[in-house]
Write an enzyme that holds these catalytic residues in place. Structure first.
Site, PDB file in Angstrom:
ATOM      1  N   HIS A  84       0.206   5.186   4.093  1.00  0.00           N
ATOM      2  CA  HIS A  84       0.296   3.978   3.269  1.00  0.00           C
ATOM      3  C   HIS A  84      -1.095   3.374   3.087  1.00  0.00           C
ATOM      4  CE1 HIS A  84       4.728   3.330   3.044  1.00  0.00           C
ATOM      5  NE2 HIS A  84       4.692   4.165   4.071  1.00  0.00           N
TER       6      HIS A  84
ATOM      7  N   CYS B 149       3.760   8.000   0.563  1.00  0.00           N
ATOM      8  CA  CYS B 149       4.758   8.333   1.580  1.00  0.00           C
ATOM      9  C   CYS B 149       5.994   8.933   0.914  1.00  0.00           C
ATOM     10  CB  CYS B 149       5.086   7.100   2.426  1.00  0.00           C
ATOM     11  SG  CYS B 149       5.956   7.494   3.968  1.00  0.00           S
TER      12      CYS B 149
ATOM     13  N   GLU C  67      -2.105   1.316   0.971  1.00  0.00           N
ATOM     14  CA  GLU C  67      -2.084  -0.099   0.576  1.00  0.00           C
ATOM     15  C   GLU C  67      -2.279  -1.026   1.770  1.00  0.00           C
ATOM     16  OE1 GLU C  67       2.372   0.835   1.185  1.00  0.00           O
ATOM     17  OE2 GLU C  67       0.510   1.884   0.669  1.00  0.00           O
TER      18      GLU C  67
END
Length: 255
Positions: A198, A99, A200
């Site tokens: 994102h 990001c 993650e």
């Protein structure tokens, strides 16, 4: 397994909750992590790779423009991450930008940003959620396309800025339905990839974990003084999956 050490930059304000998710993904990919922020003096010479994490908008001062829309800025973090990305590139060190980190990678290589991305790309659908609701297309012939597969991908979106002019030696790797850049990558070593979403938060999806696996593969290749992009390409050409790259016992459920 000798796990490459990956530095992860975070905000001092929210890093305590973001870093564990990134560290989990790096561990599943075969690496280990250390958290860096403006309170911790970094030492690039002790790590094998760099992840620049998400967070506040980046000041337009870094790419020669003035503020044209309201934004929450963190000048100290801007300066730290710009220095780290430049230092990593000079050390031939692989980088993953997430990001804000993708935007910082672009700026460090001389690119610019759209400060009000959705004001410019009026047909791009704006989502501010960690849930995978935004549809992106991976560009054929790119390394990201090889890493994550050729099907359109559903991702999350929390950003208000986006890449405008590309930095040196970068190419577009992913776009949303309105034409907004969602992924960028270096064409040659050192391996460097930026994604606007994102991954993650999407650790349950193997296509997202493959992004971290590629970074760890590149970091391991750097340790062995091998070409990073060639190592990642070889993994993909051989049909390697996150199961092959990550330690035994890691789960790899598909999206």
């Amino acid at each position: 397994m000798d796990r490459p050490l990956i530095a992860v930059t975070t905000s001092r304000r929210s890093g305590w909750r973001i870093f564990p998710l990134v560290a989990l993904n790096v561990w599943l990919a075969g690496g280990r992590s250390v958290r860096w922020d403006t309170a911790r003096p970094p030492d690039l010479d002790r790590v094998d790779g760099l992840i620049v994490g998400g967070g506040d908008d980046i000041s337009p001062d870094l790419y020669g423009m003035s503020v044209v829309t309201s934004a929450r800025l963190d000048p100290d973090r801007d300066a730290l991450e710009h220095r780290l990305v430049t230092g990593a590139l000079n050390r031939n060190m692989p980088i993953l930008g997430i990001c804000r980190g993708s935007q910082m990678l672009n700026i460090a290589l001389g690119g610019t940003l759209h400060q009000d991305a959705y004001g410019f790309f009026t047909t791009s659908r704006e989502f501010r959620t960690i849930l995978p609701r935004k549809r992106v297309t991976l560009c054929p012939g790119t390394r990201l396309h090889e890493i994550a597969g050729n099907a359109p991908m559903m991702v999350n979106a929390l950003h208000s800025q986006a890449v405008a002019d590309l930095g040196e030696n970068l190419r577009v790797a992913a776009l949303d339905e309105g034409g907004m850049i969602q992924g960028i990558e270096r064409i040659s070593d050192p391996f460097a990839l930026g994604v606007q979403w994102h991954p993650e938060h999407l650790f349950y999806a193997s296509r997202q974990r493959a992004i971290f696996a590629a970074l760890v593969s590149a970091a391991r290749a750097r340790r062995q003084d091998r070409s990073q992009t060639a190592a990642v390409d070889a993994d993909m050409d051989l049909g390697a999956t996150p199961e092959d790259i990550a330690p035994a016992g890691a789960t790899t459920d598909r999206e």
